[in-house]
Design a protein around this motif. Structure first.
Motif, PDB file in Angstrom:
ATOM      1  N   UNK A 231      22.531  -3.887  -0.959  1.00 20.55           N
ATOM      2  CA  UNK A 231      22.833  -5.013  -1.759  1.00 20.55           C
ATOM      3  C   UNK A 231      24.147  -5.429  -1.441  1.00 20.55           C
ATOM      4  N   UNK A 232      24.989  -4.392  -1.508  1.00 21.64           N
ATOM      5  CA  UNK A 232      26.670  -4.646  -1.497  1.00 21.64           C
ATOM      6  C   UNK A 232      27.057  -5.255  -0.085  1.00 21.64           C
ATOM      7  N   UNK A 233      26.431  -4.780   0.829  1.00 23.27           N
ATOM      8  CA  UNK A 233      26.798  -5.467   2.170  1.00 23.27           C
ATOM      9  C   UNK A 233      26.002  -6.831   2.182  1.00 23.27           C
ATOM     10  N   UNK A 234      25.042  -7.284   1.795  1.00 21.76           N
ATOM     11  CA  UNK A 234      24.417  -8.590   1.687  1.00 21.76           C
ATOM     12  C   UNK A 234      25.180  -9.452   0.800  1.00 21.76           C
ATOM     13  N   UNK A 235      25.526  -8.984  -0.379  1.00 20.82           N
ATOM     14  CA  UNK A 235      26.535  -9.795  -1.335  1.00 20.82           C
ATOM     15  C   UNK A 235      27.867 -10.029  -0.724  1.00 20.82           C
ATOM     16  N   UNK A 236      28.276  -8.911   0.106  1.00 24.17           N
ATOM     17  CA  UNK A 236      29.560  -9.049   0.628  1.00 24.17           C
ATOM     18  C   UNK A 236      29.783 -10.095   1.527  1.00 24.17           C
ATOM     19  N   UNK A 237      28.726 -10.389   2.432  1.00 27.90           N
ATOM     20  CA  UNK A 237      28.646 -11.528   3.458  1.00 27.90           C
ATOM     21  C   UNK A 237      28.487 -12.878   2.594  1.00 27.90           C
ATOM     22  N   UNK A 238      27.695 -12.880   1.266  1.00 32.56           N
ATOM     23  CA  UNK A 238      27.623 -14.137   0.732  1.00 32.56           C
ATOM     24  C   UNK A 238      28.949 -14.370  -0.150  1.00 32.56           C
ATOM     25  N   UNK A 320      26.883 -24.967   9.210  1.00 29.77           N
ATOM     26  CA  UNK A 320      25.733 -24.845   7.927  1.00 29.77           C
ATOM     27  C   UNK A 320      24.499 -24.135   8.047  1.00 29.77           C
ATOM     28  N   UNK A 321      24.033 -24.109   9.385  1.00 30.47           N
ATOM     29  CA  UNK A 321      22.719 -23.458   9.873  1.00 30.47           C
ATOM     30  C   UNK A 321      22.949 -22.108   9.736  1.00 30.47           C
ATOM     31  N   UNK A 322      24.093 -21.671   9.982  1.00 35.51           N
ATOM     32  CA  UNK A 322      24.411 -20.214   9.760  1.00 35.51           C
ATOM     33  C   UNK A 322      24.581 -19.779   8.417  1.00 35.51           C
ATOM     34  N   UNK A 323      25.062 -20.580   7.944  1.00 38.90           N
ATOM     35  CA  UNK A 323      24.975 -20.332   6.195  1.00 38.90           C
ATOM     36  C   UNK A 323      23.689 -20.341   5.601  1.00 38.90           C
ATOM     37  N   UNK A 324      22.942 -21.173   6.036  1.00 39.63           N
ATOM     38  CA  UNK A 324      21.632 -21.306   5.381  1.00 39.63           C
ATOM     39  C   UNK A 324      21.002 -19.895   5.839  1.00 39.63           C
ATOM     40  N   UNK A 325      20.864 -19.600   7.229  1.00 41.45           N
ATOM     41  CA  UNK A 325      20.126 -18.439   7.544  1.00 41.45           C
ATOM     42  C   UNK A 325      20.619 -17.299   6.884  1.00 41.45           C
ATOM     43  N   UNK A 326      21.917 -17.061   6.530  1.00 40.14           N
ATOM     44  CA  UNK A 326      22.355 -15.667   6.038  1.00 40.14           C
ATOM     45  C   UNK A 326      21.825 -15.962   4.467  1.00 40.14           C
ATOM     46  N   UNK A 327      22.155 -17.006   3.860  1.00 38.58           N
ATOM     47  CA  UNK A 327      21.508 -17.062   2.563  1.00 38.58           C
ATOM     48  C   UNK A 327      20.151 -17.005   2.133  1.00 38.58           C
ATOM     49  N   UNK A 328      19.290 -17.271   3.105  1.00 41.07           N
ATOM     50  CA  UNK A 328      17.912 -17.041   2.937  1.00 41.07           C
ATOM     51  C   UNK A 328      17.663 -15.415   3.145  1.00 41.07           C
ATOM     52  N   UNK A 329      18.441 -14.686   3.787  1.00 37.24           N
ATOM     53  CA  UNK A 329      18.301 -13.450   4.122  1.00 37.24           C
ATOM     54  C   UNK A 329      18.768 -12.612   2.691  1.00 37.24           C
ATOM     55  N   UNK A 330      19.694 -13.224   2.273  1.00 37.35           N
ATOM     56  CA  UNK A 330      20.438 -12.583   0.888  1.00 37.35           C
ATOM     57  C   UNK A 330      19.252 -12.876  -0.370  1.00 37.35           C
ATOM     58  N   UNK A 331      18.683 -14.194  -0.359  1.00 30.51           N
ATOM     59  CA  UNK A 331      17.467 -14.172  -1.112  1.00 30.51           C
ATOM     60  C   UNK A 331      16.322 -13.042  -1.119  1.00 30.51           C
ATOM     61  N   UNK A 332      16.255 -12.654  -0.104  1.00 38.29           N
ATOM     62  CA  UNK A 332      15.407 -11.172   0.266  1.00 38.29           C
ATOM     63  C   UNK A 332      15.987 -10.060  -0.314  1.00 38.29           C
ATOM     64  N   UNK A 333      17.066  -9.922  -0.004  1.00 36.17           N
ATOM     65  CA  UNK A 333      17.762  -8.609  -0.112  1.00 36.17           C
ATOM     66  C   UNK A 333      18.301  -8.203  -1.364  1.00 36.17           C
ATOM     67  N   UNK A 334      18.620  -9.450  -2.078  1.00 41.11           N
ATOM     68  CA  UNK A 334      19.389  -9.115  -3.446  1.00 41.11           C
ATOM     69  C   UNK A 334      18.399  -8.791  -4.693  1.00 41.11           C
TER      70      UNK A 334
END
Length: 410
Positions: A231-238, A320-334
Motif C-alpha cells: 500500500x505504501x509503495x503504490x500510494x507513494x507512486x500516486x 497521460x496514458x502512463x498516469x492512467x495505467x498506474x492509477x488503474x493499478x493503484x485502484x486494485x492495490x489500495x
C-alpha cells in the motif's frame, strides 16, 4: 503471549453495506480532496506568494507528514474511546485548518496550516480503515473497501477539476475554502448517519505499555508487513503524480490550472476502473490474485513515464496514458492493502490502521521532499521516481503478498 490476538471478531452494531460504503467513501475522499484539489493551486500559490518550487512542494509534504504522525495518536485513541468521538473531532479540526490555510499570509503559514490539515485528516482515514475491521472479515472487508474506493474514485474525478475551477475563479485560496466546505459536509453526514461501530472499547489501548506491545506485534506480523508495504509503495507512486504532475503539465506543456486539474481527474477515472476490477477479482480469485494482476498495470505506468521522459516526447499523451495505467493499478492495490493490513487485528484495528498509515505517510513525505529538491525543468527525476515505486509495488505483489496464506488461514 501476543497482545494482538487474531481471528476473533466482536459483534458490533448492524450497519448496512450501502451506508458503510458511503461513509467510508466520504471519509477516505478527504485524502484526494486534500491533495487533488491542491494540485492546480500549488504553482499559483508559489507564484503569488513569491515562493520557490521547493517551498510549494513542502506545503504538500508537510500535509503528508502531519497526516502520518497524527495517525499514531488517532488510531489508539479510536480503540480507547470509540470511532465517533475521534471522527467528529478530526473533521471539525480539518474544516478549521482549511479556513486557516485559505487565510494564510505567506508560504510559511500555509505550510503550517497544511500540516495541521493533514493531522486532522488522519482521524478520518485511520478510523475509516478501522471501521472496515469492526464490521467485516478481511476478504469481505476488501470488497466493501473496493466499493467505497469506487465512490472515492467518483469524488476524486471531480476534486482536481473543482480545484482547477476554484483556482481559476478565486485564486489558490478558493481551493482551501472548498476543502473547508467539504470537511463540514463530511462532519454533518457522520454526526447524523453513522453510529458507533466499535463493539468494545479498550480503555488501555492508548496507554504507552500496551500500545508499544501492540505495535511491536503488529509490525512483525508477515501479513501486516506485506500489505502495508504494498500500500505504501503504490500510494507513494500516486503521490508522485499528485505532487509533481501539475508542474510537468503546466510548466512543460503549458496547460492552465483548470486543464491540469482535468488531467489529474482523468487519472481518477482509471482508478475507479481499477476498483471495479478489484472487486471482481477478489470475488473470483482472492486478494493476492487481484494485486498480482494489478501490478502489471502499475509497472506499465511507471515504465511508460520513464520511456516518455528519456525519449524526449513532446506530446502530452504518453504521460497521460502512463498516469492512467498506474492509477488503474493503484485502484486494485489500495483497497486490498488497506483491508489486508488490519485484517489480522480485530481488537487493535485502530492501532494497525495507524501504523500502516504512518508507514505510507512517512514514505510519501520523503518522496515529496525529494521531488521538491530535484524537480525542475527536467522531467526525468519525476519519471524515474515513479518508475522505481512502480517496480517496488510490482515486486511486493509478486513476492511477499503472493506467499501469504489466504485470509482466515494461519
Amino acid at each position: 503471549m501476543s497482545s494482538v490476538p487474531s481471528g476473533e471478531v466482536a459483534a458490533g452494531p448492524r450497519v448496512s453495506r450501502p451506508l458503510a460504503a458511503a461513509a467510508l467513501a466520504l471519509l477516505l475522499a478527504l485524502q484526494p480532496v486534500c491533495t487533488d484539489v491542491m494540485v492546480p493551486a500549488l504553482p499559483v500559490a508559489a507564484r503569488e506568494l513569491g515562493a520557490p518550487m521547493a517551498a510549494a512542494q513542502l506545503a504538500m509534504a508537510a500535509m503528508i507528514l502531519g497526516f502520518g504522525l497524527a495517525q499514531l495518536v488517532w488510531g489508539p485513541l479510536a480503540d480507547c474511546v470509540g470511532r465517533r468521538p475521534v471522527l467528529l473531532a478530526g473533521l471539525a479540526l480539518f474544516a478549521a485548518a482549511s479556513v486557516g490555510g485559505a487565510l494564510a499570509p505567506g508560504i510559511g503559514a500555509l505550510i503550517a496550516w497544511r500540516a495541521l490539515q493533514g493531522a486532522a485528516m488522519a482521524a478520518a482515514i485511520v478510523v475509516a480503515r478501522a471501521i472496515i475491521r469492526d464490521l467485516y472479515e478481511p476478504r469481505e472487508g476488501a470488497q466493501v473497501m473496493a466499493l467505497a474506493q469506487s465512490g472515492l474514485g467518483l469524488i476524486a474525478i471531480v476534486s482536481p477539476a473543482l480545484g482547477g475551477l476554484a483556482v481559476g475563479w478565486g485564486g489558490w485560496r478558493a481551493a482551501l475554502a472548498l476543502m473547508a466546505a467539504i470537511g463540514l459536509a463530511a462532519l454533518a453526514f457522520i454526526a447524523l448517519k453513522l453510529p458507533e461501530t466499535l463493539a468494545t472499547r479498550d480503555p488501555r489501548a492508548a496507554a504507552p505499555g500496551p500500545l508499544l506491545a501492540a505495535w511491536r506485534d503488529i509490525g512483525r506480523h508477515p501479513v501486516f508487513v506485506a500489505w502495508a508495504l504494498l500500500n505504501a509503495c503504490s500510494y507513494g507512486g500516486l503521490f508522485v503524480i499528485l505532487s509533481g504532475s501539475s508542474f510537468v503539465y503546466m510548466n512543460r506543456f503549458g496547460l492552465s490550472a483548470g486543464a491540469a486539474g482535468l488531467t489529474v481527474a482523468s487519472g481518477s477515472l482509471a482508478f475507479l476502473a481499477g476498483t471495479v476490477f478489484c472487486r471482481r477479482r477478489i470475488a473470483a480469485r482472492g486478494m493476492a490474485d487481484a494485486v498480482g494482476r494489478g501490478a502489471f498495470f502499475t509497472l506499465a505506468g511507471g515504465a511508460g513515464s520513464v520511456a516518455a521522459a528519456f525519449a524526449g516526447v513532446e506530446s502530452i499523451w504518453p504521460w497521460l496514458v502512463a498516469q492512467w495505467l498506474f492509477s488503474f493499478g493503484h485502484g486494485v492495490h489500495q483497497p486490498c492493502g488497506q483491508a489486508g493490513a488490519v485484517g489480522p487485528f480485530p481488537r487493535h484495528a485502530g492501532a494497525a490502521s495507524a501504523l500502516s498509515g504512518f508507514v505510507l505517510a512517512l514514505g510519501s513525505f520523503a518522496i515529496g521532499a525529494w521531488l521538491g529538491a530535484v524537480q525542475g525543468a527536467d522531467v526525468r527525476p519525476y519519471a524515474l521516481t515513479l518508475g522505481v515505486l512502480a517496480a517496488a509495488t510490482a515486486t511486493l505483489a509478486w513476492t511477499l503478498v503472493r506467499r501469504l496464506p489466504p485470509p482466515g488461514r494461519p
